[in-house]
Design an enzyme around this catalytic site. Structure first.
Site, PDB file in Angstrom:
ATOM      1  N   SER A   1     -67.315   0.791 -19.551  1.00 32.27           N
ATOM      2  CA  SER A   1     -66.407   1.878 -19.521  1.00 32.27           C
ATOM      3  C   SER A   1     -67.310   3.296 -19.131  1.00 32.27           C
ATOM      4  O   SER A   1     -66.531   4.314 -18.835  1.00 32.27           O
ATOM      5  CB  SER A   1     -65.698   1.856 -20.631  1.00 32.27           C
ATOM      6  OG  SER A   1     -64.855   0.843 -20.652  1.00 32.27           O
TER       7      SER A   1
ATOM      8  N   ASP B   1     -49.906   0.577 -18.316  1.00 30.77           N
ATOM      9  CA  ASP B   1     -51.015  -0.325 -18.956  1.00 30.77           C
ATOM     10  C   ASP B   1     -50.470  -1.300 -19.857  1.00 30.77           C
ATOM     11  O   ASP B   1     -50.416  -0.956 -21.082  1.00 30.77           O
ATOM     12  CB  ASP B   1     -52.294   0.577 -19.484  1.00 30.77           C
ATOM     13  CG  ASP B   1     -53.190  -0.312 -19.955  1.00 30.77           C
ATOM     14  OD1 ASP B   1     -53.019  -1.687 -20.073  1.00 30.77           O
ATOM     15  OD2 ASP B   1     -54.004  -0.183 -20.496  1.00 30.77           O
TER      16      ASP B   1
END
Length: 650
Positions: A329, A353
């Site tokens: 990430s 999401d």
């Protein structure tokens, strides 16, 4: 009865013989004259030199190798005077008997003999071969008393390379090792004058800065020309040209910070690179585990080499510039910049999401399958939404991603002044076609999706990631990292330093991404590590898979072998409004970036910005991933002495 005619025939024969003899003598004289002219006129220089060589002997004078200092002036590589014991095998009637006698005088170990035999394999019988590199005063005295019975064994005054910080920064410095046959073969490609500088030199830089700056550190050899007798004995000195010492290197690395970071890693594996964002100066370059370069000076023994070379932890691998990892990430801030630059998404574009993203029937999952609900660019970085970047990567496509990321230096050598830097992999259609070929080399949409969260084929070094993070910090300029400060006395070009290169990033786009990274430390995944910090920093945690988890399985670190658990990563810079330091760190198989790598970054920033050194209690806790914000009482960093090793002679 002799007639007049017979007499005349005899006289004629005599004259013919005389003419033939005169002709032969004449031809001989002509040949002698021609040979003399050839030798004395056309071959004069060569024959004169040969005659001079029979009368004189040339002894090379090895230069003193240059010292290495860190940015604060602390010595990190130097030479110390010592007495070594050498054997010239051509002058030794019985080598085995000589070694047996020396064992009794000096208590030679099996390792000493093994090292000697290895060195002897790379030398001629007339060359002196080192048996013991350093003799104590008592050993010198015992040998002197028995030297008469040991032909071919000599004591030589010498300078021995020493690394007083021991294993600290072993990968940065490299080491000095004996010149091998492979080294000698490589030297054949050098210019003649460079080869001449190594006559009389037995060691050469291996790995790290010792290898990268070999020509600077080695210096220029001198020579001593002596007149010799017919028996080869020196009668007088004719000429002395002193050697020129090697150049002293001043590093950008702060060894106290380097030593602190290595302690914070403890027994864990990983790497950390810290850079000044505007200059490219490398403040620390840590690769763990490290190694002690002193082991290699004069030739490493078999047991030590086997322990290093066969260790599952691979201590000889420089993880900072040769270890390649998926960035996880920590890649998301760069993808966010691409989203803004491409116009695919604005700062307020909202993506739902649900904890996964579907491509056909394949489910791309979030870590822990956690649904984050509606997220925009800012919250996608703070909460580290995988779904946001899965869908973004799919929308952008591989070509756009590769074109945007390449200028940051991903998948390329950064140009740091170390040899053998790895390129890593910034995937593209062309790369996959060459790497796999045939049908396997085709690029599929699923290949692109994983790239958005720093997984898939992405594989970068910490040096690349730190350099790219520096570009975020300094307003969009790519700098060349370097470990050696610009030359001040040699007149050569600046070492490793070059002008920053603009990446042409939109300042407003950078500001949005940087603010989101600041919020990561205030309310996001690294808030615990930076709790109470008197400065604002910007960062992004990352958790990268070490092994692929099957689609139907759920990740459970407790059920996996330690080396199959996720890697912990963190990229950051500080202070956020005027960055003085940027870093990239990975702790292998340590899990979440917030608990493994981010706490180390906090201590690095405290040291660099506040001159604060953590407590011993805190160092031990961080080394076991048991602390986030600092615990205990921090100390003044300059009051903490460097840990030098104590040298002991055999």
């Amino acid at each position: 009865m002799v007639t007049l005619r017979n007499v005349e025939l005899e006289i004629l024969r005599f004259h013919r013989r005389l003419a033939a003899a005169a002709l032969v003598v004449g031809i001989g004289l002509v040949l002698i004259a021609a040979r003399a002219a050839y030798l004395q006129i056309w071959r004069y220089d060569a024959m004169s030199a040969q005659a001079e060589g029979n009368r004189t002997a040339i002894e090379p004078l090895s230069p003193v190798r240059g010292d290495i200092f860190d940015r604060t002036g602390s010595i990190v590589a130097r030479n110390h005077a010592a007495y070594g014991l050498e054997i010239i095998r051509s002058e030794t009637p019985d080598l085995d008997d000589t070694l047996d006698k020396l064992r009794q005088i000096l208590a030679l170990s099996d390792q000493d003999i093994q090292k000697f035999m290895r060195r002897a394999r790379d030398a001629t019988r007339r060359e002196p071969v080192m048996l013991r590199q350093e003799l104590s005063a008592s050993e010198l005295a015992r040998f002197a008393a028995q030297q008469y019975a040991l032909p071919g064994v000599k004591v030589r005054a010498m300078l021995v390379r020493e690394y007083p910080l021991g294993a600290t920064a072993g990968h940065v410095l490299g080491y000095l090792g004996r010149i091998s046959m492979a080294d000698r073969e490589a030297m054949l490609d050098w210019p003649d004058e460079m080869q001449a500088d190594y006559r009389g030199t037995n060691e050469i830089g291996k790995r790290g800065l010792e290898q990268s700056y070999e020509q600077d550190l080695h210096g220029t050899a001198g020579y001593l020309r002596m007149e010799t007798s017919a028996r080869g004995h020196t009668t007088r000195e004719l000429e002395r040209v002193p050697a020129k010492a090697g150049r002293t290197l001043s590093l950008t690395v702060d060894m106290r910070l380097q030593q602190l970071i290595e302690r914070l890693y403890g027994q864990r594996r990983g790497a950390l690179v810290a850079i000044q964002p505007h200059t490219g100066e490398v403040l620390a370059m840590v690769s763990m585990p490290t190694f002690d370069p002193n082991l290699f000076v004069g030739g490493i023994d078999v047991e030590s080499w086997r322990a290093l070379n066969e260790s599952i932890d691979r201590p000889l691998l420089n993880r900072a510039v040769n270890g390649t990892y998926p960035p996880g990430s920590t890649y998301k801030p760069f993808m966010a910049l691409l989203a803004l630059s491409s116009g695919k998404r604005g700062p307020k574009t909202v993506i739902s999401d649900p904890g996964y993203w579907m491509l056909g029937e394949h489910k791309f999952r979030s870590h822990g399958d956690n649904a984050l609900g509606p997220v925009n660019l800012r919250t996608s970085i703070i909460q580290s939404s995988n779904v946001y970047y899965y869908s973004l990567a799919y929308e952008l496509g591989i070509d756009a991603i590769h074109a945007f990321m390449a200028p940051f230096g991903f998948g390329q050598r950064t140009g740091v002044d170390l040899v053998s830097e790895s390129r890593g992999v910034l995937p593209s259609r062309e790369w996959k076609a060459q790497a796999f070929g045939g049908k396997r080399g085709q690029w599929y949409p699923g290949d692109t999706v994983s790239l958005g969260i720093g997984q898939g084929f992405n594989s970068f070094t910490m040096m690349q990631l730190a350099t790219a993070t520096s570009a975020l910090a300094n307003g969009g300029f790519r700098v060349t990292p370097h470990l050696v400060r610009p030359a001040q006395t040699s007149g050569s070009a600046e070492d490793g330093a070059s002008a920053p290169v603009s990446l042409g990033l939109n300042p407003q786009h950078l500001a949005w991404v940087k603010q989101a990274m600041v919020d990561v430390t205030l309310e996001g995944t690294s808030r615990a590590a930076f709790a109470g910090a008197p400065y604002l920093s910007a960062g992004k945690t990352g958790t990268a898979q070490a092994v692929t988890i099957r689609q139907g399985d759920k990740y459970d670190a407790a059920k996996l072998e330690e080396r199959k658990r996720d890697h912990s990563l963190y990229v950051a810079f500080a202070p956020a409004d005027n960055p003085q330091i940027a870093l990239a760190a990975i702790v292998e198989n340590a899990g979440f970036g917030s608990t493994g790598a981010a706490p180390i970054a906090r201590r690095v920033f405290d040291y660099w910005l506040l001159n604060k050194y953590p407590s011993e209690e805190d160092i031990k806790a961080v080394a076991k991933s048991q602390a986030t914000a600092p615990i205990g009482v921090q100390r003044d960093a300059q009051s903490i002495p460097l840990e030098f090793i104590r040298r002991e002679l055999n």
